[in-house]
Design an enzyme around this catalytic site. Structure first.
Site, PDB file in Angstrom:
ATOM      1  CB  SER A  13     -21.161 -14.719  -5.485  1.00  0.00           C
ATOM      2  OG  SER A  13     -20.335 -14.037  -4.569  1.00  0.00           O
ATOM      3  CE  LYS A  14     -25.639  -6.948  -7.106  1.00  0.00           C
ATOM      4  NZ  LYS A  14     -26.921  -6.360  -7.006  1.00  0.00           N
ATOM      5  NE  ARG A  15     -21.938 -13.937   0.135  1.00  0.00           N
ATOM      6  CZ  ARG A  15     -20.687 -14.348   0.384  1.00  0.00           C
ATOM      7  NH1 ARG A  15     -19.887 -13.598   1.103  1.00  0.00           N
ATOM      8  NH2 ARG A  15     -20.268 -15.509  -0.074  1.00  0.00           N
TER       9      ARG A  15
END
Ligand code: GLU
Length: 307
Positions: free
Chosen positions: A227-229
């Protein structure tokens, strides 16, 4: 494969973010497969979500594919195809396979993002187009996963358009795959549960069923979902391009995300090796781990080779 059934595949990204590494892997597997069969590769920009789609992301998709060496034979944008979806929606409504439903806003189960919310007709009320679910079991053969089966009853009469001129994802995908003559749908495993809805719509518009291959998820080294986060820029293809990874090394690396050559064949594989050895049948079911050490190692192998 018989000559008369030319292979046609598509890569169908939504331009709502930078080209994801998983998207790049999907594009590559489609491209290798279609080139092995003398087929064609469609790039379809799925930009029906006007709020979230941006030109800069579309450009990132084009330039990312170009950097990898993937050349689309045809390019389409869903935002330019509204009349085609409208034609099919009208036919579905006329035949009773879909219906316009006027309902209080809160009970609407539209597919939420990436398509946003249905338009209000008056305070608290909306109109949507729902698909009349025949409530049956849908089974299909997946080239990677074998027989897959879903009971569609729990999907109820799902929403396929905000209005006849505003199709949602499932309808647009099915209509496009049909109109574009797509023979093989090769995409990420996150789409596997969408396939049941899409087969129901296919059957109601009289579209032939394409072959399916759902590619394993790409996992972070700790086996969590990318995930980008959590994983920052390493989820986007541009990150590797900016890090001066050779495109040949990246192609090689992406090809090994869920696929391996047989026996003890070398993992250093050029485009022509991949075209010779790749097969969808050898794609693994389990998640593919993103291992940056392997990428760096591959990159060194290419740096050693004369260009
Ligand atoms: N547009 C979808 C996405 O970006 C893909 C649709 C498909 O491959 O069927 O995830």
């Amino acid at each position: 494969m018989k000559k008369e059934h030319k292979v046609i595949v598509r890569f169908a990204p939504s331009p709502t973010g930078p080209l994801h590494i998983g998207g790049a892997r999907t594009a590559l597997f489609n491209y290798i497969f279609t080139k092995q069969h003398g087929g064609s590769f469609i790039l379809r920009i799925e930009d029906t979500d006007k709020e979230r789609s941006e030109k800069k992301y579309e450009e990132d998709i084009f330039s990312g594919l170009k950097w990898l060496g993937i050349k689309p034979d045809d390019i389409y944008r869903q935002s330019e195809r509204t009349d085609i979806y409208q034609k099919h929606l009208t036919t579905l409504i006329k035949s009773g396979a879909a219906y316009v439903s006027r309902e209080p806003k809160k009970i609407t189960n539209t597919t939420t993002p990436p398509f946003g919310h249905p338009s209000s007709t008056e305070e608290g009320m909306i109109e949507v187009v729902r698909f009349k679910n025949p409530n049956k079991r849908v089974s299909f053969q997946d080239i990677v996963r074998g027989e897959v089966s879903f009971d569609t009853t729990e999907l109820k009469d799902f929403v396929i358009a905000k209005s006849v001129s505003e199709p949602l994802y499932h309808l647009a995908v099915v209509v496009d795959d049909f109109e574009m003559g797509v023979t093989h749908i090769i995409r990420g495993e996150d789409h596997i549960s969408n396939t049941a809805r899409q087969i129901l719509i296919q059957e109601s518009i009289g579209a032939p069923r394409p072959a399916y291959a759902h590619l394993p998820l790409i996992l972070a080294p700790d086996r969590s979902k990318l995930s980008k986060r959590k994983h920052g820029e390493s989820v986007s293809l541009a990150h590797y391009r900016n890090a001066e990874i050779a495109p040949e090394a990246m192609v090689n690396f992406l090809a090994l995300l869920g696929w391996h050559p047989s026996g003890d064949a070398s993992e250093v594989l050029s485009w022509s090796d991949l075209l010779q050895h790749f097969s969808l049948e050898r794609v693994q079911k389990g998640g593919a781990m993103l291992d940056s050490n392997k990428l760096n190692w591959l990159n060194k192998q290419y740096a050693k080779q004369p260009r």
